[in-house]
Design a protein around this motif. Structure first.
Motif, mmCIF file in Angstrom:
data_model
loop_
_atom_site.group_PDB
_atom_site.id
_atom_site.type_symbol
_atom_site.label_atom_id
_atom_site.label_comp_id
_atom_site.label_asym_id
_atom_site.label_seq_id
_atom_site.Cartn_x
_atom_site.Cartn_y
_atom_site.Cartn_z
ATOM 1 N N UNK A 1 44.252 6.650 60.734
ATOM 2 C CA UNK A 1 44.998 7.755 60.138
ATOM 3 C C UNK A 1 44.858 7.777 58.629
ATOM 4 N N UNK A 2 44.667 8.959 58.083
ATOM 5 C CA UNK A 2 44.493 9.117 56.640
ATOM 6 C C UNK A 2 45.335 10.280 56.151
ATOM 7 N N UNK A 3 46.136 10.038 55.113
ATOM 8 C CA UNK A 3 46.856 11.088 54.397
ATOM 9 C C UNK A 3 46.307 11.132 52.977
ATOM 10 N N UNK B 1 48.563 19.934 48.122
ATOM 11 C CA UNK B 1 49.262 19.732 49.391
ATOM 12 C C UNK B 1 48.619 18.572 50.160
ATOM 13 N N UNK B 2 49.380 18.055 51.124
ATOM 14 C CA UNK B 2 48.965 16.870 51.874
ATOM 15 C C UNK B 2 48.043 17.273 53.027
ATOM 16 N N UNK B 3 47.002 16.484 53.235
ATOM 17 C CA UNK B 3 46.116 16.616 54.391
ATOM 18 C C UNK B 3 46.330 15.395 55.298
ATOM 19 N N UNK B 4 46.355 15.628 56.589
ATOM 20 C CA UNK B 4 46.545 14.559 57.575
ATOM 21 C C UNK B 4 45.400 14.590 58.573
ATOM 22 N N UNK B 5 44.804 13.429 58.822
ATOM 23 C CA UNK B 5 43.650 13.352 59.728
ATOM 24 C C UNK B 5 43.760 12.097 60.580
ATOM 25 N N UNK B 6 43.313 12.226 61.830
ATOM 26 C CA UNK B 6 43.204 11.086 62.744
ATOM 27 C C UNK B 6 41.770 11.032 63.256
ATOM 28 N N UNK C 1 33.784 12.165 62.894
ATOM 29 C CA UNK C 1 34.504 13.344 62.416
ATOM 30 C C UNK C 1 35.942 13.311 62.922
ATOM 31 N N UNK C 2 36.892 13.796 62.133
ATOM 32 C CA UNK C 2 38.299 13.766 62.568
ATOM 33 C C UNK C 2 38.511 14.583 63.838
ATOM 34 N N UNK C 3 39.242 14.011 64.774
ATOM 35 C CA UNK C 3 39.607 14.740 65.988
ATOM 36 C C UNK C 3 40.840 15.602 65.753
ATOM 37 N N UNK C 4 41.628 15.259 64.756
ATOM 38 C CA UNK C 4 42.823 16.034 64.390
ATOM 39 C C UNK C 4 42.883 16.080 62.879
ATOM 40 N N UNK C 5 42.842 17.295 62.307
ATOM 41 C CA UNK C 5 42.811 17.443 60.850
ATOM 42 C C UNK C 5 43.588 18.704 60.476
ATOM 43 N N UNK C 6 44.692 18.529 59.751
ATOM 44 C CA UNK C 6 45.538 19.660 59.359
ATOM 45 C C UNK C 6 45.893 19.543 57.872
#
Length: 264
Positions: A105-107, A114-119, A126-131
């Motif tokens: 996990x990376x913030x 603004x904050x980006x969140x990735x798993x 490549x991130x499977x979840x990135x918002x």
């Protein structure tokens, strides 16, 4: 040799046996007699033996239990096969989008952004979840400094829409420690984001600051880029709920950061 003559009606059987069999006596020691039965060369029994020979099923005298030797592939063919399998495995892992029970996990976000969140399944994938969250980076840093942080992401369950995985939902309502913080949007990993992931790839766990725009030219208009990176445990409740808990390296205490995904 003894001669047997027919003296009664039953003697005909003896004449038959005399016709087709020869009775011999072999004298052993102590005058013991033993009768030996031999077949004569009558044509009748020869024909029967011939018929039996034709009906006889051949049986192999010895069955080999040793398996036949396998053909050995040429060394060149084996090496080509191995190289093809290795390339296939690398391509498969590069395009895989699923997540296991242990993820990275990376913030990250610019100080005035603004904050980006990735798993990610692995740091190189490549991130499977990135918002991108609506929460400013400075606000999240302040919340994390005060103690535990709980981020809840909710999306709407659409009745007519099926087959969309929870991690692929495009829009999320965001709550940070119970307070509503706007909406989060799903993002695709572009060149700028890839620079960030490449810069923090060797880091397994920690927090720090990167130069502005992550290109080494100093701070940009949004200030320095702040990041936090750790291993998370993924728990799947159902197709509509998942949770990610940050894992402490020493294994003591509760998670300092938790992220909840819920489709309602």
């Amino acid at each position: 040799m003894k001669t047997i003559t027919a003296k009664s009606p039953h003697d005909s059987s003896f004449s038959f046996s005399r016709r087709y069999f020869n009775w011999k006596k072999k004298i052993e020691d102590d005058d013991d007699e033993e009768e030996i039965l031999t077949f004569s060369s009558s044509s009748h029994f020869c024909e029967d033996a011939k018929d039996a020979e034709e009906l006889r099923i051949p049986v192999p005298s010895q069955v080999s239990l040793v398996p036949a030797p396998r053909k050995k592939l040429p060394i060149m063919a084996v090496s080509k096969l191995r190289s093809a399998l290795n390339v296939f495995g690398r391509n498969r892992s590069a395009y895989r989008s699923g997540l296991g029970t242990r993820v990275v996990g990376t913030l990250f976000g610019y100080r005035r952004g603004h904050v980006h969140l990735a798993f990610q399944e692995e740091a190189k994938l490549s991130p499977a979840f990135f918002i991108q969250l609506a929460t400013p980076t400075s606000v999240l840093v302040r919340e994390m400094a005060s103690g535990l942080v709980r981020i809840a992401l909710e999306c709407e369950k659409k009745i007519g829409k099926k087959g969309v995985k929870l991690l692929e939902e495009p829009v999320w309502r965001t709550y940070c420690n119970g307070k509503k913080c706007g909406f989060a949007m799903r993002r695709e990993c572009g060149p700028e984001e890839w620079k960030v992931f490449k810069a923090v790839e060797p880091i397994s766990m920690g927090a720090g600051v990167l130069p502005g725009n992550c290109n080494g030219n100093g701070a940009g208009s949004e200030g320095e880029l702040m990041y936090m990176r750790a291993r998370f445990e993924r728990v799947v409740g159902s197709k509509d709920s998942e949770a990610f808990y940050m894992m402490n390296p020493d294994g003591t205490g509760g998670p300092e950061l938790s992220v909840y995904l819920l489709r309602v």
